[in-house]
Structures are given as structure tokens and as C-alpha cells.
Enzyme design. Sequence first.
Site, PDB file in Angstrom:
ATOM      1  N   ALA A 145       0.845  -1.199   0.000  1.00 56.09           N
ATOM      2  CA  ALA A 145       0.000   0.000   0.000  1.00 56.09           C
ATOM      3  C   ALA A 145       0.876   1.243   0.000  1.00 56.09           C
ATOM      4  O   ALA A 145       0.490   2.293   0.506  1.00 56.09           O
ATOM      5  CB  ALA A 145      -0.948   0.002   1.191  1.00 56.09           C
ATOM      6  N   SER A 146       2.076   1.106  -0.548  1.00 58.76           N
ATOM      7  CA  SER A 146       3.001   2.234  -0.688  1.00 58.76           C
ATOM      8  C   SER A 146       3.182   2.962   0.645  1.00 58.76           C
ATOM      9  O   SER A 146       3.549   2.347   1.625  1.00 58.76           O
ATOM     10  CB  SER A 146       2.511   3.186  -1.783  1.00 58.76           C
ATOM     11  OG  SER A 146       2.385   2.497  -3.006  1.00 58.76           O
ATOM     12  N   HIS A 147       2.879   4.258   0.683  1.00 59.57           N
ATOM     13  CA  HIS A 147       3.141   5.040   1.889  1.00 59.57           C
ATOM     14  C   HIS A 147       1.871   5.359   2.678  1.00 59.57           C
ATOM     15  O   HIS A 147       1.844   6.302   3.459  1.00 59.57           O
ATOM     16  CB  HIS A 147       3.884   6.333   1.528  1.00 59.57           C
ATOM     17  CG  HIS A 147       3.201   7.150   0.465  1.00 59.57           C
ATOM     18  ND1 HIS A 147       3.702   7.251  -0.802  1.00 59.57           N
ATOM     19  CD2 HIS A 147       2.069   7.882   0.487  1.00 59.57           C
ATOM     20  CE1 HIS A 147       2.916   8.031  -1.527  1.00 59.57           C
ATOM     21  NE2 HIS A 147       1.908   8.430  -0.762  1.00 59.57           N
TER      22      HIS A 147
END
Length: 289
Positions: A145-147
Amino acid sequence: MTWRETYEKWLNSPALSEEEWKELDAIRDDPKEIEDRFYAPLVFGTAGLRGIMGLGTNRMNIHVIRHATQAFAELIAAEGAEAMKRGVCVCHDCRNNGVAFAREAAAIMAANGVHVRIFESLRPTPELSFAIRHYGAEAGINVTASHNPKEYNGYKVYWSDGAQLPPQHAAAIARELEQIDIFTGVRRMEFDDAKAQGLIEIMGAETDERFMSHVMAMVNDRESMAKVADTFHMVYTPFHGCGWKLVPEALRGLGVKHLHCVPEQMVLDGNFPTVVSPNPENPEGFYLA
């Protein structure tokens, strides 16, 4: 179906574990929570899926992972036997449930006759793109979910060029999802069985070495670093994530002598305990650095 009917379908499904059933039963008298979880499915786009973890069609969970992977497998199968043989590469990051989601995606692909290569543990996204091209895979899956904050997880999909899925393929998967029942329409097998049968291969140090050799081959000016190496200092933090190993390795290979890694944030932890979210756009995340 209405959100209430979808909730009841899930609650009565034999596909749920006892623990999952208890999670849904606990919200039986909370219509707002039920509606939020079941009013609509997560939207599948060119980047795949992303959402808060929990049970429901509007959440990231093992059933949504299975559903999406079944649709993706059918897209690959439609490309023909050679595409299925080339298969997929699967990766995940440090987020909670990342290992379980990645292994389940691999197992669903294997059950559909699509060959799988999966990393032995978490890896940075660029290495997945590299692996897809290096092994000539048809596609890739990255559980990340990336960042986003710790409550989130995601399911990102890639094509044979190592880039995110082209819009037409994402649209095809979205159409498939509308036709496949989330519980009865998924072909399944156990991860360990698929691995034992050779349907799933494990990628490890050998892939890392090939990837890093390509990364370091792109360095075109070691001399400039060598001139300042004695006085040049760099601080690095992976925010508890999957850059913790290869990024320092690359920097030291470049010739950085004074590399200061933030020790509290070199610990792999999907709860990201030292930051509100692992987002490098938020200056407060660099307080420890």
C-alpha cells in the site's frame, strides 16, 4: 444485492473461518459499520486495489485477494498457454498480512495453471519490476500500500514490461470480477502443495544479486563520490520498510563511507511504530533522521 444482503451472504458463507465469522458477527447491530464495509467493492484500477484491512467487500482481506487473483489468472489464461507458462512474479512489503496475501495470490495462480515465482521475503518494488523482465514473466503482483497508514494494504498488478497494468487489461479484470463469485468462483490449492509440485518457485539471493548488478552498472561517476567520500555524510531511513537491506548496500557500493541508518527505523514492522504513516512527503517522519 444491497449492502445488508451482501453482509448476510458473507456471514453465512462456509468460506469464513471461525475468527472471521466472529469479526462480522460482532458488527451485527452496527448498520453504519456494515454499510461502510459492504456498500460497494473496492474499485480495481490500473494500480490494482488498495484499502483498509478488514472483512468486507470494501476492505482488503484474503477473500478479496483471492477474488482479484482469480480474475487476473483468467486474463493471463486468455493470453494462451505460453503466457501461463511464463507466469507471474509475486512480491510483498512489510505491511501486516503481506506474507499471507502474497502466498494466497501465488496459490490461486498456481491452481489456475499459471506458473509462479515468489520472493522468499519482502522486497522493494523495483526488484519486482526487474524480476518480471529478467525471468520473462507475463505479469506480476505486489502486495503493498506504498506510503499509506498502517491500516491499509494493497494489491498492485504489473504486466510483462514491469510497469503497472495497461488500462485495457485492468478494465478486463474489473469485468471478470463482476462475473466471478467471490467465494464459489475461485480455484484454490494450498501454497505448500503448489510449491511441492513445482508450480511455485522461490526467488531469493540469486535474484537480488542480478538486480543489484544492474543497479550498480548504472553508476556513471564514482570519481565524484571518491573525491568527497571522507567528508560526505548521508542519513538513510526506510521507515521500517523493505529498502532496509538493498538501499544501504547500493549506497556503500557507490562509495558512501559515512552512511548513518536510523536504527529505530531499520526494524521491519508493519505497524510503523515511529511514524504516523511511512510517507516521505511528511516532514515529521524524518524527526529521528
